[in-house]
Write an enzyme that holds these catalytic residues in place. Sequence first.
Site, PDB file in Angstrom:
ATOM      1  N   THR A 158       0.818  -1.209   0.000  1.00 58.89           N
ATOM      2  CA  THR A 158       0.000   0.000   0.000  1.00 58.89           C
ATOM      3  C   THR A 158       0.854   1.262   0.000  1.00 58.89           C
ATOM      4  O   THR A 158       2.025   1.243   0.367  1.00 58.89           O
ATOM      5  CB  THR A 158      -0.937   0.022   1.220  1.00 58.89           C
ATOM      6  OG1 THR A 158      -0.168   0.038   2.425  1.00 58.89           O
ATOM      7  CG2 THR A 158      -1.867  -1.191   1.226  1.00 58.89           C
ATOM      8  N   ASP A 159       0.213   2.351  -0.412  1.00 62.52           N
ATOM      9  CA  ASP A 159       0.887   3.643  -0.378  1.00 62.52           C
ATOM     10  C   ASP A 159       0.434   4.422   0.856  1.00 62.52           C
ATOM     11  O   ASP A 159      -0.259   3.889   1.720  1.00 62.52           O
ATOM     12  CB  ASP A 159       0.643   4.425  -1.676  1.00 62.52           C
ATOM     13  CG  ASP A 159      -0.826   4.750  -1.907  1.00 62.52           C
ATOM     14  OD1 ASP A 159      -1.640   4.673  -0.957  1.00 62.52           O
ATOM     15  OD2 ASP A 159      -1.175   5.092  -3.052  1.00 62.52           O
ATOM     16  N   LEU A 160       0.796   5.669   0.918  1.00 61.11           N
ATOM     17  CA  LEU A 160       0.493   6.505   2.078  1.00 61.11           C
ATOM     18  C   LEU A 160      -1.003   6.631   2.347  1.00 61.11           C
ATOM     19  O   LEU A 160      -1.416   6.796   3.490  1.00 61.11           O
ATOM     20  CB  LEU A 160       1.104   7.891   1.846  1.00 61.11           C
ATOM     21  CG  LEU A 160       1.468   8.706   3.060  1.00 61.11           C
ATOM     22  CD1 LEU A 160       2.331   7.930   4.033  1.00 61.11           C
ATOM     23  CD2 LEU A 160       2.174   9.990   2.632  1.00 61.11           C
ATOM     24  N   SER A 161      -1.803   6.507   1.296  1.00 58.34           N
ATOM     25  CA  SER A 161      -3.252   6.653   1.463  1.00 58.34           C
ATOM     26  C   SER A 161      -3.926   5.347   1.879  1.00 58.34           C
ATOM     27  O   SER A 161      -5.132   5.313   2.085  1.00 58.34           O
ATOM     28  CB  SER A 161      -3.885   7.187   0.175  1.00 58.34           C
ATOM     29  OG  SER A 161      -3.787   6.225  -0.849  1.00 58.34           O
TER      30      SER A 161
END
Length: 155
Positions: free
Chosen positions: A27-30
């Site tokens: 996953t990314d930061l969001s």
Amino acid sequence: MPAPLPPSGCFDGARHLYAIRVYFEDTDLSGVVYHANYLRWFERARSDMLRLLGIDQRGAHEAGEGAFAVTDLALKYLRPARLDDDVVIESTVAEVSRVTCSLVQKAWRGEDLLAEGRVRVAFVSPLGRARRLPASFHSAFTALLAPPPEGSVHP
């Protein structure tokens, strides 16, 4: 106690199915799966599909026969995958030529289509030149060709 085996997909008719779980690293930061990870998942599914078909990629490479190289790729993102989602990558063979194989790959979370892509791979020599698929590879892919959609016109 024996060690567990690595994950493996399976065939459902001509469809290859490969299950993955979304981990934090995907996953990314969001909190949604980073877009490039779909490419990794699709690659794993294709590699597993070849292994289950009896296509020894490592053996072909080590014998100097060649390897597969992606020559064309298109992806469409429809819905985000998130941490802990169970995702199934569905792969079907769409076209086979003497040198290339095109596959349609879809990422599903249950009934939700998350992403879909079309990838064409070519068999290339160790020097990077296009080369005919070995006969056994060509036969394996041809046996999995997805039937044309109902009502389509055959050339």
